[in-house]
Design an enzyme around this catalytic site. Structure first.
Site, PDB file in Angstrom:
ATOM      1  N   ARG A 181     -11.785  -9.281  -3.255  1.00 33.06           N
ATOM      2  CA  ARG A 181     -11.102  -9.024  -1.909  1.00 33.06           C
ATOM      3  C   ARG A 181     -10.772  -7.711  -1.417  1.00 33.06           C
ATOM      4  O   ARG A 181     -10.160  -7.217  -2.431  1.00 33.06           O
ATOM      5  CB  ARG A 181      -9.763  -9.955  -2.069  1.00 33.06           C
ATOM      6  N   VAL A 182     -11.185  -7.365  -0.395  1.00 34.72           N
ATOM      7  CA  VAL A 182     -10.766  -5.884   0.023  1.00 34.72           C
ATOM      8  C   VAL A 182      -9.852  -6.131   1.474  1.00 34.72           C
ATOM      9  O   VAL A 182      -9.989  -6.904   2.277  1.00 34.72           O
ATOM     10  CB  VAL A 182     -12.144  -5.273   0.341  1.00 34.72           C
ATOM     11  N   GLY A 183      -8.780  -5.288   1.292  1.00 28.42           N
ATOM     12  CA  GLY A 183      -8.013  -5.463   2.420  1.00 28.42           C
ATOM     13  C   GLY A 183      -8.027  -4.453   3.538  1.00 28.42           C
ATOM     14  O   GLY A 183      -9.050  -3.814   3.717  1.00 28.42           O
ATOM     15  N   GLY A 204      -2.942  -7.375   4.656  1.00 26.45           N
ATOM     16  CA  GLY A 204      -4.144  -6.936   4.966  1.00 26.45           C
ATOM     17  C   GLY A 204      -5.105  -7.705   5.977  1.00 26.45           C
ATOM     18  O   GLY A 204      -5.728  -7.256   6.894  1.00 26.45           O
ATOM     19  N   GLY A 234       0.842  -3.528   4.518  1.00 28.29           N
ATOM     20  CA  GLY A 234       1.426  -4.898   4.887  1.00 28.29           C
ATOM     21  C   GLY A 234       0.119  -5.861   4.572  1.00 28.29           C
ATOM     22  O   GLY A 234      -0.623  -5.538   3.904  1.00 28.29           O
ATOM     23  N   THR A 272       0.624  -1.032   0.092  1.00 28.94           N
ATOM     24  CA  THR A 272      -0.042   0.060  -0.158  1.00 28.94           C
ATOM     25  C   THR A 272       0.961   1.350  -0.023  1.00 28.94           C
ATOM     26  O   THR A 272       1.888   1.354   0.324  1.00 28.94           O
ATOM     27  CB  THR A 272      -0.809  -0.015   1.407  1.00 28.94           C
TER      28      THR A 272
HETATM   29  N1  GLY Z   1      -2.366  -3.832   2.885  1.00 29.56           N
HETATM   30  C1  GLY Z   1      -2.914  -3.738   1.677  1.00 29.56           C
HETATM   31  C2  GLY Z   1      -3.918  -4.867   1.380  1.00 29.56           C
HETATM   32  O1  GLY Z   1      -3.629  -6.140   1.916  1.00 29.56           O
HETATM   33  O2  GLY Z   1      -4.680  -4.959   0.613  1.00 29.56           O
END
Ligand code: GLY
Length: 291
Positions: free
Chosen positions: A180-182, A206, A204, A152
């Protein structure tokens, strides 16, 4: 907070940076920092500085956000972003968006509205209706020979009026499940800002950051300890579930700090009276103490 006590820190993702790409990461972080710093030096708002810095990171194909986002298992780009205003606790986020050139700016357009988080086609329709820059998803894809892509991007800023803001933007994880959403668009997971505590932006794995609500833990720790100790406490807690993370912090006193358990974490920071500096590893940041 004195009238000149602005501070800003940006990050370009907690991951392995392939050899030879360190300079591109430092340079990209410094350019983004400069975009935000110019606003703060002119007396502008932290929330505007964060949006501009993250836009610069989204524009730079070095980083996994906006232009340069990695591909999911379906071979598609799906981006997440969020921004939070510590003055009002307003927060706006978008997730799983495929056609936004600057997801952070669409998230910012939500700050003054009721929904906190819009996903997919709904977020893209909102962007179209509110001046967001739509693009062909193919325009976001760049070739990455030998580079799996970092994580990120993010920014935290404190302006001359004592307002703190935080932002995150990501292309997610290479090969992740479609939809998928982090952590990045979720307040308390990938970011948080509160004028009476400070601001944080995380990078990192998510799923690990969500399971530990690591941004929220970091904020609670900041109420009782300086940023460096709060970061260490957060990384220690993260070990419960495992996973990599990088964390950037500014507190109400303008103390700037950062840490990571990943191999590298590209960061640049500056404060009133302190020059901009960029690093790809916390150990390289010679200034251990930020008075
Ligand atoms: N840190 C970004 C994600 O895992 O989507």
């Amino acid at each position: 907070m004195s009238e000149t006590g602005w501070a800003i820190i940006v990050h370009g993702g907690a991951k392995d940076i392939p050899p030879g790409l360190e300079d591109a990461h430092r340079r990209g972080c410094l350019l983004a920092l400069a975009a935000g710093q110019a606003i703060l030096e002119a007396g502008g708002a932290a929330i505007a500085a964060v949006e501009m810095a993250v836009r610069a990171l989204e524009e730079d194909p070095t980083f996994n956000a906006g232009h340069g986002a990695v591909l999911n298992a379906a071979g598609e780009v799906e981006c997440d972003a969020a921004i939070m205003d510590g003055a009002t606790l307003a927060v706006g986020g978008v997730a799983a968006v495929k056609t936004l050139r600057h997801p952070i700016s669409v998230a910012a357009a939500l700050l003054s509205r009721t929904p906190v988080l819009l996903v997919g086609a709904g977020a893209e329709a909102f962007a179209g209706a509110h001046g967001g820059e739509l693009c062909d998803p193919a325009d976001l894809i760049v070739a990455r020979p030998g580079d799996p892509g970092c994580d990120t991007v993010g920014c935290v800023a404190l302006d001359r009026h004592g307002n703190i803001a935080a932002g995150t933007s990501t292309g997610g994880l290479t090969g992740c499940h479609s939809g998928r959403v982090g952590d990045s668009p979720l307040p308390g997971c990938g970011l948080y800002a509160d004028n009476v505590v400070g601001g944080v932006s995380l990078s990192g794995d998510g799923e690990s950051l969500i399971r530990t609500t690591l941004a929220a833990r970091l904020m609670h720790s900041l109420e009782a300890m300086p940023p460096g100790a709060a970061i260490q406490a957060a990384l220690t807690y993260l070990a419960r579930v495992g996973g990599e993370a990088g964390l950037i912090v500014i507190d109400t006193e303008g103390r700037v700090d950062w840490g990571h358990n990943s191999a590298q974490f590209a960061v640049a920071h500056a404060r009133a009276g302190q020059p901009a500096r960029a690093f790809v590893n916390r150990a390289q940041d010679a200034q251990e103490d930020y008075p």
